[in-house]
Design an enzyme around this catalytic site. Structure first.
Site, PDB file in Angstrom:
ATOM      1  CD  GLU A   1      -5.658   2.704   8.263  1.00 26.97           C
ATOM      2  OE1 GLU A   1      -6.337   3.750   8.188  1.00 26.97           O
ATOM      3  OE2 GLU A   1      -4.668   2.487   7.553  1.00 26.97           O
TER       4      GLU A   1
ATOM      5  CB  SER B   1      -3.940   6.617   9.289  1.00 25.41           C
ATOM      6  OG  SER B   1      -3.482   7.473   8.287  1.00 25.41           O
TER       7      SER B   1
ATOM      8  NE  ARG C   1      -6.391   2.733   4.485  1.00 24.82           N
ATOM      9  CZ  ARG C   1      -6.652   3.446   3.374  1.00 24.82           C
ATOM     10  NH1 ARG C   1      -7.337   2.916   2.381  1.00 24.82           N
ATOM     11  NH2 ARG C   1      -6.181   4.656   3.252  1.00 24.82           N
TER      12      ARG C   1
HETATM   13  C1  FAD Z   1       4.468   5.903   8.357  1.00 27.16           C
HETATM   14  C2  FAD Z   1       3.338   5.022   7.892  1.00 27.16           C
HETATM   15  C3  FAD Z   1       2.532   5.443   6.846  1.00 27.16           C
HETATM   16  C4  FAD Z   1       1.452   4.641   6.416  1.00 27.16           C
HETATM   17  N1  FAD Z   1       0.685   5.098   5.371  1.00 27.16           N
HETATM   18  C5  FAD Z   1      -0.349   4.350   4.932  1.00 27.16           C
HETATM   19  C6  FAD Z   1      -1.159   4.800   3.837  1.00 27.16           C
HETATM   20  O1  FAD Z   1      -0.924   5.850   3.257  1.00 27.16           O
HETATM   21  N2  FAD Z   1      -2.199   4.005   3.450  1.00 27.16           N
HETATM   22  C7  FAD Z   1      -2.466   2.811   4.062  1.00 27.16           C
HETATM   23  O2  FAD Z   1      -3.418   2.145   3.644  1.00 27.16           O
HETATM   24  N3  FAD Z   1      -1.698   2.350   5.075  1.00 27.16           N
HETATM   25  C8  FAD Z   1      -0.658   3.095   5.534  1.00 27.16           C
HETATM   26  N4  FAD Z   1       0.102   2.641   6.580  1.00 27.16           N
HETATM   27  C9  FAD Z   1      -0.236   1.373   7.253  1.00 27.16           C
HETATM   28  C10 FAD Z   1       0.571   0.140   6.775  1.00 27.16           C
HETATM   29  O3  FAD Z   1       1.687   0.539   6.047  1.00 27.16           O
HETATM   30  C11 FAD Z   1      -0.295  -0.786   5.921  1.00 27.16           C
HETATM   31  O4  FAD Z   1      -1.410  -1.242   6.648  1.00 27.16           O
HETATM   32  C12 FAD Z   1       0.500  -2.013   5.398  1.00 27.16           C
HETATM   33  O5  FAD Z   1      -0.285  -2.726   4.474  1.00 27.16           O
HETATM   34  C13 FAD Z   1       0.937  -2.956   6.504  1.00 27.16           C
HETATM   35  O6  FAD Z   1       1.852  -3.854   5.929  1.00 27.16           O
HETATM   36  P1  FAD Z   1       2.801  -4.762   6.803  1.00 27.16           P
HETATM   37  O7  FAD Z   1       3.564  -5.622   5.876  1.00 27.16           O
HETATM   38  O8  FAD Z   1       3.589  -3.928   7.722  1.00 27.16           O
HETATM   39  O9  FAD Z   1       1.737  -5.631   7.588  1.00 27.16           O
HETATM   40  P2  FAD Z   1       1.613  -5.986   9.181  1.00 27.16           P
HETATM   41  O10 FAD Z   1       1.418  -4.719   9.930  1.00 27.16           O
HETATM   42  O11 FAD Z   1       2.796  -6.822   9.544  1.00 27.16           O
HETATM   43  O12 FAD Z   1       0.317  -6.842   9.164  1.00 27.16           O
HETATM   44  C14 FAD Z   1      -0.943  -6.257   8.949  1.00 27.16           C
HETATM   45  C15 FAD Z   1      -2.024  -7.345   8.919  1.00 27.16           C
HETATM   46  O13 FAD Z   1      -1.883  -8.142   7.754  1.00 27.16           O
HETATM   47  C16 FAD Z   1      -1.726  -9.517   8.133  1.00 27.16           C
HETATM   48  N5  FAD Z   1      -0.794 -10.084   7.154  1.00 27.16           N
HETATM   49  C17 FAD Z   1       0.463  -9.671   6.875  1.00 27.16           C
HETATM   50  N6  FAD Z   1       0.963 -10.366   5.854  1.00 27.16           N
HETATM   51  C18 FAD Z   1       0.024 -11.263   5.495  1.00 27.16           C
HETATM   52  C19 FAD Z   1      -0.055 -12.283   4.490  1.00 27.16           C
HETATM   53  N7  FAD Z   1       0.940 -12.532   3.636  1.00 27.16           N
HETATM   54  N8  FAD Z   1      -1.214 -13.010   4.405  1.00 27.16           N
HETATM   55  C20 FAD Z   1      -2.250 -12.775   5.242  1.00 27.16           C
HETATM   56  N9  FAD Z   1      -2.226 -11.842   6.218  1.00 27.16           N
HETATM   57  C21 FAD Z   1      -1.112 -11.087   6.322  1.00 27.16           C
HETATM   58  C22 FAD Z   1      -1.190  -9.496   9.539  1.00 27.16           C
HETATM   59  O14 FAD Z   1      -1.507 -10.686  10.238  1.00 27.16           O
HETATM   60  C23 FAD Z   1      -1.950  -8.311  10.096  1.00 27.16           C
HETATM   61  O15 FAD Z   1      -3.270  -8.708  10.421  1.00 27.16           O
HETATM   62  C24 FAD Z   1       1.205   3.410   7.040  1.00 27.16           C
HETATM   63  C25 FAD Z   1       2.033   2.973   8.082  1.00 27.16           C
HETATM   64  C26 FAD Z   1       3.091   3.757   8.510  1.00 27.16           C
HETATM   65  C27 FAD Z   1       3.982   3.279   9.612  1.00 27.16           C
END
Ligand code: FAD
Length: 331
Positions: free
Chosen positions: A327, A232, A162
């Site tokens: 996380e 998580s 991560r």
């Molecule tokens: C129900 C649920 C289940 C999940 N299961 C998992 C799992 O199994 N494994 C896991 O690893 N995660 C899991 N996650 C966490 C989440 O889905 C991941 O961390 C995902 O990558 C976040 O993506 P997002 O587009 O929503 O990013 P955001 O939450 O919008 O952003 C996350 C970070 O990335 C940065 N960011 C976003 N886009 C960019 C870009 N293009 N360039 C640079 N920085 C950027 C943002 O500034 C922020 O710092 C889960 C979340 C939920 C709600």
């Protein structure tokens, strides 16, 4: 490109915090991104994907930018592999659905993880024994310092659990615009993690793996459309062999996964041992089916969530002398 003012971020974060952004912009190309950056040079900026790893702790007095760059195209092909360049704004799960339909192996274990491809490459998302970095060949980004495009090989991204360059020294500098994945045409299954082998044969296709994982995840994790959460809340801590052996003497059934010379301990087990399953602070609750997840039961404030998280961290430390890191990112 759209720019809105004084807009609620409720639809833009899966924890369902009803906070406001001074501006919200969505861009569809690098040219639009550049235009946006020039227009809001002196404004505080936040680049989000689907907001599924964020906890907004208050209004954001600045510009929230979301990528709507969603194209994907194959760029190279050999007898064994296909290289696909995917823009950062595409939903990761949509990509996985499409490549599974194309019988391409590699990403299927990451099915049903919310969020965009760009954020997935920032976070090095992982599930069922796989991480997104396993399929990444190259990451393309916009450098906010030089105002130019820049490319990174997988090695240059410094991926870890991560973690990546984009969460450390590259944070607030690189906006990921596209990711090049290398996927396999020949079967490459990874079924060793958890109980996947109970459900799947060794000759399963990517779509079968995907559907199985979706069913398992639906039983364990809250649906973002039904219950607010960011998945998580905590990372699984990694402890030294000495520390692990001491714990093992006291807690015979402690689960673990070897990581080099060290051991990863499921944070869910530590939290459950401390009696947190189902406990609440205001509208925030430790999810009954998976204690690693904090959910918003409907009216949670960010203070409820932060307070519950802090109490969990303190109690795990007091009992096991292990610090669990969050996380989820607080904004
Ligand atoms: C129900 C649920 C289940 C999940 N299961 C998992 C799992 O199994 N494994 C896991 O690893 N995660 C899991 N996650 C966490 C989440 O889905 C991941 O961390 C995902 O990558 C976040 O993506 P997002 O587009 O929503 O990013 P955001 O939450 O919008 O952003 C996350 C970070 O990335 C940065 N960011 C976003 N886009 C960019 C870009 N293009 N360039 C640079 N920085 C950027 C943002 O500034 C922020 O710092 C889960 C979340 C939920 C709600």
């Amino acid at each position: 490109m759209t720019i809105q003012e004084n807009i609620s971020l409720l639809p833009y974060n899966t924890f369902r915090m009803d906070v406001k952004a001074r501006y919200l912009a969505q861009y569809e190309s690098i040219d639009e991104l550049r235009e946006l950056l020039n227009k809001f040079q002196d404004t505080r900026r936040l680049f989000i994907g689907e907001g599924s790893n964020l906890l907004f702790t208050g209004d954001f007095d600045g510009l929230v930018c979301q990528s709507k760059m969603c194209r994907a195209a194959a760029t190279k092909e050999t007898e064994e592999d296909v290289w696909i360049e995917v823009q950062g704004g595409l939903k990761l799960d949509l990509l996985i659905e499409q490549v599974a339909d194309m019988q391409l192996y590699g990403l299927e274990n990451l099915s049903y993880i919310p969020g965009q491809v760009g954020a997935g490459a920032v976070q090095n998302v992982g599930a069922y024994g796989r991480e997104i970095k396993d399929c990444i060949e190259q990451v393309n980004a916009w450098d906010l310092q030089t105002m130019q495009s820049v490319s990174f090989t997988r090695e240059e991204c410094h991926y870890a659990y991560r973690d990546s360059l984009f969460k450390r020294e590259g944070k607030n500098r690189y906006i990921i615009t596209s990711v090049v994945f290398r996927l396999s045409k020949t079967p490459q299954l990874h079924l060793d993690y958890g109980n996947l082998k109970e459900y799947l044969q060794q000759d399963a296709n990517p779509q079968q793996v995907r559907q199985t994982i979706i069913q398992i995840r639906k039983k364990k994790l809250p649906e973002v459309s039904e219950l607010g959460s960011a998945g998580s809340f905590f990372k699984n801590p990694i402890v030294s062999a000495d520390k692990f052996n001491n714990l093992k003497e006291k807690y015979k059934d402690i689960p673990s996964y070897p990581v080099g010379d060290n051991y990863k301990i499921p944070a869910a087990w530590l939290i459950e041992q401390c009696g947190w399953k189902g406990k609440t602070v205001g509208g925030a609750k430790v999810y009954d089916r998976q204690p690693l997840v904090i959910v918003n039961t409907g009216n949670a404030t960010s203070s409820d969530i932060c307070s519950l998280a802090k109490q969990i961290v303190d109690s795990v430390y007091n009992r096991f002398q292990i610090t669990i890191d969050k996380e989820v990112e607080y904004v």
